[in-house]
Enzyme design. Structure first.
Site, PDB file in Angstrom:
ATOM      1  N   GLU A 360       1.824  -0.975  -1.043  1.00  0.00           N
ATOM      2  CA  GLU A 360       1.919  -0.649  -2.489  1.00  0.00           C
ATOM      3  C   GLU A 360       0.762   0.242  -2.954  1.00  0.00           C
ATOM      4  O   GLU A 360       0.261   0.104  -4.065  1.00  0.00           O
ATOM      5  CB  GLU A 360       1.954  -1.924  -3.352  1.00  0.00           C
ATOM      6  CG  GLU A 360       3.258  -2.692  -3.305  1.00  0.00           C
ATOM      7  CD  GLU A 360       4.435  -1.977  -3.973  1.00  0.00           C
ATOM      8  OE1 GLU A 360       4.231  -0.932  -4.601  1.00  0.00           O
ATOM      9  OE2 GLU A 360       5.551  -2.478  -3.829  1.00  0.00           O
TER      10      GLU A 360
HETATM   11  C1  LIG Z   1       2.979  -4.418   5.149  1.00  0.00           C
HETATM   12  C2  LIG Z   1       3.489  -3.119   4.611  1.00  0.00           C
HETATM   13  C3  LIG Z   1       4.730  -3.080   3.991  1.00  0.00           C
HETATM   14  C4  LIG Z   1       5.235  -1.868   3.504  1.00  0.00           C
HETATM   15  N1  LIG Z   1       6.477  -1.852   2.923  1.00  0.00           N
HETATM   16  C5  LIG Z   1       6.976  -0.694   2.435  1.00  0.00           C
HETATM   17  C6  LIG Z   1       8.293  -0.653   1.842  1.00  0.00           C
HETATM   18  O1  LIG Z   1       8.993  -1.667   1.740  1.00  0.00           O
HETATM   19  N2  LIG Z   1       8.753   0.539   1.405  1.00  0.00           N
HETATM   20  C7  LIG Z   1       8.039   1.695   1.495  1.00  0.00           C
HETATM   21  O2  LIG Z   1       8.512   2.731   1.040  1.00  0.00           O
HETATM   22  N3  LIG Z   1       6.798   1.699   2.069  1.00  0.00           N
HETATM   23  C8  LIG Z   1       6.255   0.540   2.538  1.00  0.00           C
HETATM   24  N4  LIG Z   1       5.000   0.524   3.135  1.00  0.00           N
HETATM   25  C9  LIG Z   1       4.262   1.781   3.291  1.00  0.00           C
HETATM   26  C10 LIG Z   1       3.067   1.883   2.370  1.00  0.00           C
HETATM   27  O3  LIG Z   1       3.490   2.131   1.058  1.00  0.00           O
HETATM   28  C11 LIG Z   1       2.155   2.979   2.931  1.00  0.00           C
HETATM   29  O4  LIG Z   1       1.643   2.521   4.171  1.00  0.00           O
HETATM   30  C12 LIG Z   1       1.000   3.269   2.008  1.00  0.00           C
HETATM   31  O5  LIG Z   1       1.470   3.901   0.840  1.00  0.00           O
HETATM   32  C13 LIG Z   1      -0.067   4.159   2.667  1.00  0.00           C
HETATM   33  O6  LIG Z   1       0.527   5.278   3.214  1.00  0.00           O
HETATM   34  P1  LIG Z   1       0.175   5.734   4.723  1.00  0.00           P
HETATM   35  O7  LIG Z   1       0.337   4.529   5.572  1.00  0.00           O
HETATM   36  O8  LIG Z   1       0.987   6.932   5.040  1.00  0.00           O
HETATM   37  O9  LIG Z   1      -1.337   6.107   4.689  1.00  0.00           O
HETATM   38  P2  LIG Z   1      -1.943   7.529   4.266  1.00  0.00           P
HETATM   39  O10 LIG Z   1      -1.345   7.983   2.990  1.00  0.00           O
HETATM   40  O11 LIG Z   1      -1.840   8.459   5.433  1.00  0.00           O
HETATM   41  O12 LIG Z   1      -3.452   7.176   4.029  1.00  0.00           O
HETATM   42  C14 LIG Z   1      -4.399   7.099   5.082  1.00  0.00           C
HETATM   43  C15 LIG Z   1      -5.770   6.876   4.486  1.00  0.00           C
HETATM   44  O13 LIG Z   1      -6.120   7.964   3.624  1.00  0.00           O
HETATM   45  C16 LIG Z   1      -6.445   7.496   2.330  1.00  0.00           C
HETATM   46  N5  LIG Z   1      -5.946   8.439   1.328  1.00  0.00           N
HETATM   47  C17 LIG Z   1      -4.731   9.052   1.311  1.00  0.00           C
HETATM   48  N6  LIG Z   1      -4.643   9.860   0.243  1.00  0.00           N
HETATM   49  C18 LIG Z   1      -5.831   9.762  -0.429  1.00  0.00           C
HETATM   50  C19 LIG Z   1      -6.351  10.343  -1.618  1.00  0.00           C
HETATM   51  N7  LIG Z   1      -5.634  11.215  -2.321  1.00  0.00           N
HETATM   52  N8  LIG Z   1      -7.602   9.987  -1.999  1.00  0.00           N
HETATM   53  C20 LIG Z   1      -8.324   9.097  -1.296  1.00  0.00           C
HETATM   54  N9  LIG Z   1      -7.888   8.511  -0.151  1.00  0.00           N
HETATM   55  C21 LIG Z   1      -6.659   8.834   0.259  1.00  0.00           C
HETATM   56  C22 LIG Z   1      -5.717   6.147   2.222  1.00  0.00           C
HETATM   57  O14 LIG Z   1      -6.357   5.321   1.283  1.00  0.00           O
HETATM   58  C23 LIG Z   1      -5.845   5.613   3.624  1.00  0.00           C
HETATM   59  O15 LIG Z   1      -7.094   5.010   3.783  1.00  0.00           O
HETATM   60  C24 LIG Z   1       4.472  -0.657   3.633  1.00  0.00           C
HETATM   61  C25 LIG Z   1       3.216  -0.719   4.233  1.00  0.00           C
HETATM   62  C26 LIG Z   1       2.714  -1.916   4.720  1.00  0.00           C
HETATM   63  C27 LIG Z   1       1.349  -1.939   5.352  1.00  0.00           C
END
Ligand SMILES: Cc1cc2nc3c(=O)[nH]c(=O)nc-3n(C[C@H](O)[C@H](O)[C@H](O)COP(=O)(O)OP(=O)(O)OC[C@H]3O[C@@H](n4cnc5c(N)ncnc54)[C@H](O)[C@@H]3O)c2cc1C
Length: 380
Positions: A360
């Site tokens: 989230e």
């Molecule tokens: C247990 C779990 C359940 C989930 N369930 C769902 C679901 O039901 N539906 C769904 O759609 N998604 C779901 N997700 C996905 C979740 O929403 C994403 O993992 C989350 O939004 C982070 O995206 P990412 O993993 O691509 O990380 P990234 O966006 O690649 O981020 C990597 C790192 O960079 C940092 N970062 C990225 N952008 C910025 C910025 N602009 N400024 C500062 N720091 C930044 C982040 O904080 C993080 O530390 C789930 C994730 C988990 C872990």
């Protein structure tokens, strides 16, 4: 039993008691085993639905309980004390209900919202893609116009309840780049051209599945678009605050459970008297849990008054999940070797808490949301 103020309302007390009784009977006894086997029991979701615990804040008109958000989040907190995975399942399901309640046509509500309210359908919410997690509006999955509807093609990632759900709320691109090119779609399981892909192996929340969703020229009639064309990102954002508060409630449940375990079983298991230092550390955690609970109740009540709670929801998600991580991690350490033994039940809480800092919107993204709120405040 360690509990937090403010004193629950009558509605909250009754629903939380039902959730606790159900958890003690059906979730706790198999929690360690289910986690080891990554096993989700649909019967648990159905049992919670029968008790009216999976559609608390949905209006009675569509089969919900017409209750308060405060009660809904307190039930998520209670469920998380037994298993955060089931709390997440119920929370995600509620997001799909919320989107349908706000954007659905009467026909869509009859067809999809009623079974979701009854618990005959389990919902899933799919926004993320491999390159667009935090930057969700950069999603690429396409939904091309065709006669009578759309053809969806592409792959979604990390869908909670993937493979278990009966209905998927999926965001795809119908227009140009950016949020305005996104539309939302209702995809029942078994729709030709749609299948569930790889299930992720992950650190925590094992019974709650996390999967890819694969679309190959999947035809959906116009009647399965939720909201108007180009309104899909609004549909997704409409549930973001609710989702973040839900994660905060789940985190509170994990933190409280860890505190309870340390203060009761942990102390008994240790061969030495708990030092004043450790007691003091956990007493302070109690104070911090208390503060986050008060913030969560304020946020839920503000939401029910119809006010915008974006900043409050971010506060709650950030503080609660970081606190849950700190408490569970200290708890594992505080009880020594027992802390890393699955049957003792602490290390699972710590692994689950880590996932809550990411889902989230990562906690860095919450910091970003709050920085923008501060900017607005100083410039107004
Ligand atoms: C247990 C779990 C359940 C989930 N369930 C769902 C679901 O039901 N539906 C769904 O759609 N998604 C779901 N997700 C996905 C979740 O929403 C994403 O993992 C989350 O939004 C982070 O995206 P990412 O993993 O691509 O990380 P990234 O966006 O690649 O981020 C990597 C790192 O960079 C940092 N970062 C990225 N952008 C910025 C910025 N602009 N400024 C500062 N720091 C930044 C982040 O904080 C993080 O530390 C789930 C994730 C988990 C872990």
């Amino acid at each position: 039993m360690i509990s937090l103020l403010p004193k629950p309302t009558t509605e909250e007390r009754e629903l939380c008691q039902k959730a606790k009784d159900f958890s003690d009977r059906f979730i706790r006894p198999t929690a360690v085993d289910d986690e080891k086997r990554e096993h989700f029991r649909k019967s648990i979701f159905e049992g919670l639905a029968k008790l009216g615990l999976t559609a608390i804040s949905l209006s009675q008109e569509w089969g919900g309980q017409g209750g308060s958000s405060r009660a809904h989040y307190s039930v998520l907190e209670e469920l998380a004390r037994a298993s955060a995975a089931y709390s997440i399942t119920v929370g995600v399901n509620q997001l799909v209900q919320g989107a349908l309640a706000e954007f659905g046509t009467p026909e869509q509500k009859s067809r999809f919202l009623r079974p979701l309210a009854a618990g005959t359908y389990l919902g899933a919410f799919s926004l993320s893609e491999s390159h667009s997690g935090s930057d969700a509006s950069a999603l690429k999955m396409s939904a091309k116009h065709t006669t009578g509807g759309y053809l969806l093609s592409g792959t979604k990632m990390w869908c909670s309840n993937g493979g278990l759900a009966d209905l998927y709320l999926v965001m795809a691109r119908t227009g140009g780049d950016g949020p305005k090119g996104i539309s939302a779609f209702l995809v029942p399981k078994g729709t030709p051209g749609f299948r569930v892909g790889k299930k992720e192996l992950k650190l925590g929340l094992q019974p709650s599945s996390l999967t890819e969703l694969i679309f190959e020229d999947c035809f959906l009639p116009e009647s399965q678009r939720l909201g108007t064309e180009g309104e899909g990102f609004r549909v997704a954002l409409s549930q973001l605050d609710a989702g973040r508060i839900g994660i905060a409630a789940t985190a509170l449940g994990l933190g409280l459970e860890a505190l309870q375990k340390v203060w009761t079983e942990g102390i008994k298991q240790c061969s030495f008297d708990f030092s004043e230092g450790v007691r003091g550390q956990f007493a302070e955690y109690f104070a911090r849990l208390q503060a986050v609970k008060a913030l969560l109740v304020l946020t839920a009540e503000t939401k029910d008054q119809g006010a915008r709670v974006t900043a409050l929801a971010s506060h709650c998600k950030l503080l609660a999940s970081d606190l849950a991580m700190a408490i569970t991690s200290s708890a594992v350490e505080a009880v020594g070797f027992q802390g890393i033994i699955p049957s003792f039940g602490l290390e699972r809480l710590m692994r689950d808490a880590k996932a809550l800092q990411i889902v989230e919107g990562t906690n860095q993204i919450q910091q970003l949301v709050l920085s923008r709120e501060l900017d607005k405040m100083v410039s107004s």
